[in-house]
Design a protein around this motif. Structure first.
Motif, PDB file in Angstrom:
ATOM      1  N   LEU A 179     -10.827 -76.234  -1.409  1.00  0.00           N
ATOM      2  CA  LEU A 179     -11.408 -77.503  -0.967  1.00  0.00           C
ATOM      3  C   LEU A 179     -11.714 -77.452   0.523  1.00  0.00           C
ATOM      4  O   LEU A 179     -12.787 -77.858   0.970  1.00  0.00           O
ATOM      5  CB  LEU A 179     -10.434 -78.659  -1.243  1.00  0.00           C
ATOM      6  N   VAL A 180     -10.750 -76.928   1.297  1.00  0.00           N
ATOM      7  CA  VAL A 180     -10.862 -76.991   2.754  1.00  0.00           C
ATOM      8  C   VAL A 180     -11.934 -76.041   3.292  1.00  0.00           C
ATOM      9  O   VAL A 180     -12.838 -76.469   4.018  1.00  0.00           O
ATOM     10  CB  VAL A 180      -9.501 -76.695   3.424  1.00  0.00           C
ATOM     11  N   VAL A 181     -11.837 -74.756   2.956  1.00  0.00           N
ATOM     12  CA  VAL A 181     -12.678 -73.778   3.667  1.00  0.00           C
ATOM     13  C   VAL A 181     -14.164 -73.932   3.350  1.00  0.00           C
ATOM     14  O   VAL A 181     -14.997 -73.427   4.089  1.00  0.00           O
ATOM     15  CB  VAL A 181     -12.246 -72.305   3.433  1.00  0.00           C
ATOM     16  N   GLU A 182     -14.471 -74.625   2.267  1.00  0.00           N
ATOM     17  CA  GLU A 182     -15.897 -74.862   2.007  1.00  0.00           C
ATOM     18  C   GLU A 182     -16.247 -76.353   1.989  1.00  0.00           C
ATOM     19  O   GLU A 182     -17.266 -76.742   1.410  1.00  0.00           O
ATOM     20  CB  GLU A 182     -16.337 -74.163   0.711  1.00  0.00           C
ATOM     21  N   ASN A 183     -15.403 -77.167   2.632  1.00  0.00           N
ATOM     22  CA  ASN A 183     -15.723 -78.592   2.810  1.00  0.00           C
ATOM     23  C   ASN A 183     -16.087 -79.292   1.498  1.00  0.00           C
ATOM     24  O   ASN A 183     -17.060 -80.042   1.426  1.00  0.00           O
ATOM     25  CB  ASN A 183     -16.911 -78.749   3.776  1.00  0.00           C
ATOM     26  N   LYS A 184     -15.318 -79.024   0.445  1.00  0.00           N
ATOM     27  CA  LYS A 184     -15.639 -79.626  -0.850  1.00  0.00           C
ATOM     28  C   LYS A 184     -14.983 -81.004  -1.008  1.00  0.00           C
ATOM     29  O   LYS A 184     -14.029 -81.319  -0.294  1.00  0.00           O
ATOM     30  CB  LYS A 184     -15.189 -78.687  -1.978  1.00  0.00           C
ATOM     31  N   ALA A 185     -15.483 -81.787  -1.940  1.00  0.00           N
ATOM     32  CA  ALA A 185     -14.970 -83.144  -2.144  1.00  0.00           C
ATOM     33  C   ALA A 185     -14.743 -83.419  -3.623  1.00  0.00           C
ATOM     34  O   ALA A 185     -15.490 -82.946  -4.478  1.00  0.00           O
ATOM     35  CB  ALA A 185     -15.945 -84.170  -1.585  1.00  0.00           C
ATOM     36  N   SER A 229     -20.525 -74.386  -1.704  1.00  0.00           N
ATOM     37  CA  SER A 229     -20.077 -74.895  -0.402  1.00  0.00           C
ATOM     38  C   SER A 229     -20.585 -76.325  -0.241  1.00  0.00           C
ATOM     39  O   SER A 229     -21.737 -76.603  -0.575  1.00  0.00           O
ATOM     40  CB  SER A 229     -20.683 -74.067   0.735  1.00  0.00           C
ATOM     41  N   ASN A 230     -19.707 -77.204   0.266  1.00  0.00           N
ATOM     42  CA  ASN A 230     -20.075 -78.601   0.536  1.00  0.00           C
ATOM     43  C   ASN A 230     -20.331 -79.400  -0.740  1.00  0.00           C
ATOM     44  O   ASN A 230     -20.856 -80.511  -0.671  1.00  0.00           O
ATOM     45  CB  ASN A 230     -21.306 -78.715   1.443  1.00  0.00           C
ATOM     46  N   LEU A 252     -10.562 -87.160  -2.361  1.00  0.00           N
ATOM     47  CA  LEU A 252      -9.856 -86.036  -1.738  1.00  0.00           C
ATOM     48  C   LEU A 252     -10.932 -85.131  -1.135  1.00  0.00           C
ATOM     49  O   LEU A 252     -11.789 -84.630  -1.860  1.00  0.00           O
ATOM     50  CB  LEU A 252      -9.086 -85.308  -2.843  1.00  0.00           C
ATOM     51  N   GLU A 297      -4.766 -71.994  -3.971  1.00  0.00           N
ATOM     52  CA  GLU A 297      -6.196 -71.707  -4.027  1.00  0.00           C
ATOM     53  C   GLU A 297      -7.016 -72.984  -4.091  1.00  0.00           C
ATOM     54  O   GLU A 297      -8.084 -73.086  -3.479  1.00  0.00           O
ATOM     55  CB  GLU A 297      -6.479 -70.839  -5.246  1.00  0.00           C
ATOM     56  N   PHE A 298      -6.512 -73.954  -4.863  1.00  0.00           N
ATOM     57  CA  PHE A 298      -7.192 -75.260  -4.961  1.00  0.00           C
ATOM     58  C   PHE A 298      -7.307 -75.906  -3.583  1.00  0.00           C
ATOM     59  O   PHE A 298      -8.381 -76.333  -3.149  1.00  0.00           O
ATOM     60  CB  PHE A 298      -6.394 -76.148  -5.916  1.00  0.00           C
ATOM     61  N   HIS A 299      -6.165 -75.933  -2.899  1.00  0.00           N
ATOM     62  CA  HIS A 299      -6.072 -76.569  -1.582  1.00  0.00           C
ATOM     63  C   HIS A 299      -7.004 -75.865  -0.581  1.00  0.00           C
ATOM     64  O   HIS A 299      -7.888 -76.492   0.027  1.00  0.00           O
ATOM     65  CB  HIS A 299      -4.603 -76.467  -1.147  1.00  0.00           C
ATOM     66  N   ALA A 300      -6.845 -74.563  -0.470  1.00  0.00           N
ATOM     67  CA  ALA A 300      -7.660 -73.804   0.486  1.00  0.00           C
ATOM     68  C   ALA A 300      -9.141 -73.845   0.106  1.00  0.00           C
ATOM     69  O   ALA A 300     -10.020 -73.925   0.969  1.00  0.00           O
ATOM     70  CB  ALA A 300      -7.178 -72.358   0.559  1.00  0.00           C
ATOM     71  N   GLY A 352     -11.891 -81.812   1.384  1.00  0.00           N
ATOM     72  CA  GLY A 352     -11.535 -80.664   2.206  1.00  0.00           C
ATOM     73  C   GLY A 352     -12.375 -80.693   3.472  1.00  0.00           C
ATOM     74  O   GLY A 352     -13.573 -80.948   3.407  1.00  0.00           O
TER      75      GLY A 352
END
Lengths: 351, 351
Positions: A287-293, A261-262, B294, A282-285, B296
């Motif tokens: 990145l988003v749901v765990e605030n990844k960069a 996460s993060n 990019l 899955e890639f898109h979600a 998330g």
């Protein structure tokens, strides 16, 4: 003087004789000490990347150099200063501005030894002093590591910046790739307090010198044939920071699954076009749901070279000796560029 | 009291009668003023996302709320304070810590109105004061915009942080998606000095209220059927910042092509699994050679709510009136959740 160059239409390097360059007003003359060889150099020889200087029939290779100032030519540098040259130059070098050239728009720069300008694999080269970073004498012997290590410093700077708007305390790092950049990155990441545990992904069987190197700096070797990046969290642990140095296109997406996460991953590879079928939802979600960069990182500037020089001045260089698998004179260029499973870092020396 | 809830096994909302909640020690009682409806709410009703509170047969909807303190119950808040509640709560709310809960690990929180905890679409709700952000009276009428606008503030904060290690002067911004979050994001991006030109991607024919709204705030409408995100640089111009609000998986990769050198895109959508064939080599190299990023981004914390409240206090709310296509009483819940091409933002009011 001798120089190692690729001639148009050829797929082999040659040792060529060139006249010693004359520094123009505001330029210094540098005597080359040594030049490291990396994957980009080999890709240039293979014709995959690179560009000849305009109007020239050859390209002098070499962008990981260290040298010593021979003629300061009225600049602030002094004869005997050890210097590492930056790679990029503005297309119009007249104003000498080199600030943040690593972030410059395409078509506004050349890259010495790679793209449109001669490199440093020659007995002498000239440069404006603002494109040279002075390093202490103690670093000069490992000065060819400054340029690749500066890429790691830039990636770390970008990664920490990208996580600076919240509390981020990374403890684990993963390097994808056990080529010479990956191994150097691992040495850097394992050496400083930021990361408690480091991992390095490769596809080699033991006994293998890259696996030995990974373990010599305290890293854990991950065999990608048994454990893909996506499986690293279950098999080992999720990682806070990942540094991609494989150039394998699927890794740009798969690395997100390896992150905690993060977490943040920096990409360094520059693959060619390659279609792949992949779960983008899955890639898109993910990145988003765990605030990844995910950050693309190319080239580096003087401050990153300085940080790399600082690291090299402080680190136990004995570990790095294990990475150097060959030091060659210019006449041995073929051996210097050879690449097999025993090759890690090779260097051409002009001393 | 009246509440709008989804019952297990049903695909329709109902107006239910619940007992008025009693604030526990350290909690305040809030009288709800209004609650906005967004795409997540509709996805919960459709059974795509969401989770019922443990042991309960229904979930009270609503996470974009504004209310007024009815019983301060010995806390530092005062009766009559206008408040907007945060969405996330720690699974164990006993310690009341809400710092950076937007960056918390999965399984350490619930989300009120979405995931494992009742929401705010009821006449009253209770909350610890640290999960409430006080807003000025002037913002209360548009208070249901604070939560979605806080997501935009967080995305901007993350984007600028990710570009803080070099000189970055963005001038252009793109929003992917003309749903209510995309349009609110566009209004925010077009309103402050950071971006000179803004674009919004949709797939609608004129005349259309979302296109009218885009143009009312000074944005340029981009029809994705004629111009994909990848074609935006050629057709319009590359953008420095992109805000994805479509949840369309391919956009997570395509958006990189829309970016200018050193550009940054934030992803907000949370699509389900979806295989796609795509040129990952170009994606990978494109991120690297132009230093693109990019990110998330999910959820938001008190500081983002405060920034959103500040924006709402300063902006010309007349423009935002154009975004509100319906204000309904709880008994009109079916109409409030209806979604067609004329729907932008709908709101349930308890006043």
């Amino acid at each position: 003087m001798q120089a190692v160059a690729l001639t148009r239409g050829e797929r082999e390097l040659r040792l060529v004789e060139k006249s010693r360059p004359e520094p123009m007003d505001g330029e210094v003359l540098v005597r080359t000490l040594s030049v490291g060889i990396d994957g980009s150099d080999r890709r240039i020889v293979d014709g995959e990347i690179g560009e000849f200087p305009e109007g020239e029939d050859h390209l002098v290779l070499g962008h990981e150099a260290v040298g010593v100032v021979e003629e300061p030519n009225g600049t602030a540098l002094e004869r005997g200063d050890f210097v590492v040259p930056l790679v990029r130059r503005p297309t119009d070098d007249a104003d000498g501005s080199s600030a943040e050239l690593d972030m410059a728009e395409p078509d506004t720069f050349v890259e010495r030894g790679i793209f449109g300008a001669h490199g440093y694999m020659a007995e002498f080269f000239t440069s404006r002093p603002e494109h040279l970073v002075v390093v202490p004498e103690s670093v000069a012997d490992y000065g060819f590591f400054v340029e690749p290590a500066s890429l790691v410093e830039k990636s770390l700077e970008q990664a920490f910046a990208a996580r600076s708007a919240f509390e981020w305390s990374p403890s684990t790092a993963l390097v994808l790739g056990n080529g010479n950049l990956g191994l150097l990155a691992l040495a850097r990441l394992a050496d400083r307090p930021a990361f408690e545990r480091t991992y390095c992904l490769g596809r080699r069987d033991r006994p293998d010198p890259t696996i030995d190197f990974v373990e010599s700096v305290g890293g854990t070797y991950v065999d990608s044939r048994a454990t893909s990046p996506e499986a690293i969290p279950e098999t080992y642990e999720p990682v806070d920071f990942a540094f991609e140095a494989t150039g394998y296109p699927n890794h740009s997406v798969e690395v997100v699954r390896a992150l905690a996460s993060n977490g943040v991953a920096t990409l360094q590879g520059i693959p060619g076009s390659a279609d792949a079928e992949i779960d983008l939802g899955e890639f898109h979600a993910g990145l988003v749901v765990e605030n990844k960069a995910l950050l693309g990182v190319v080239n580096s500037r003087a401050s990153h070279f300085e940080a790399a020089s600082e690291w090299l001045a402080e680190t136990d260089t004995e570990a790095l000796d294990g990475l150097i698998t060959g030091v060659f004179v210019p006449g041995e260029v073929e051996a210097a560029f050879a690449d097999d499973e025993s090759t890690m870092k090779t260097v051409v020396t002009f001393e």
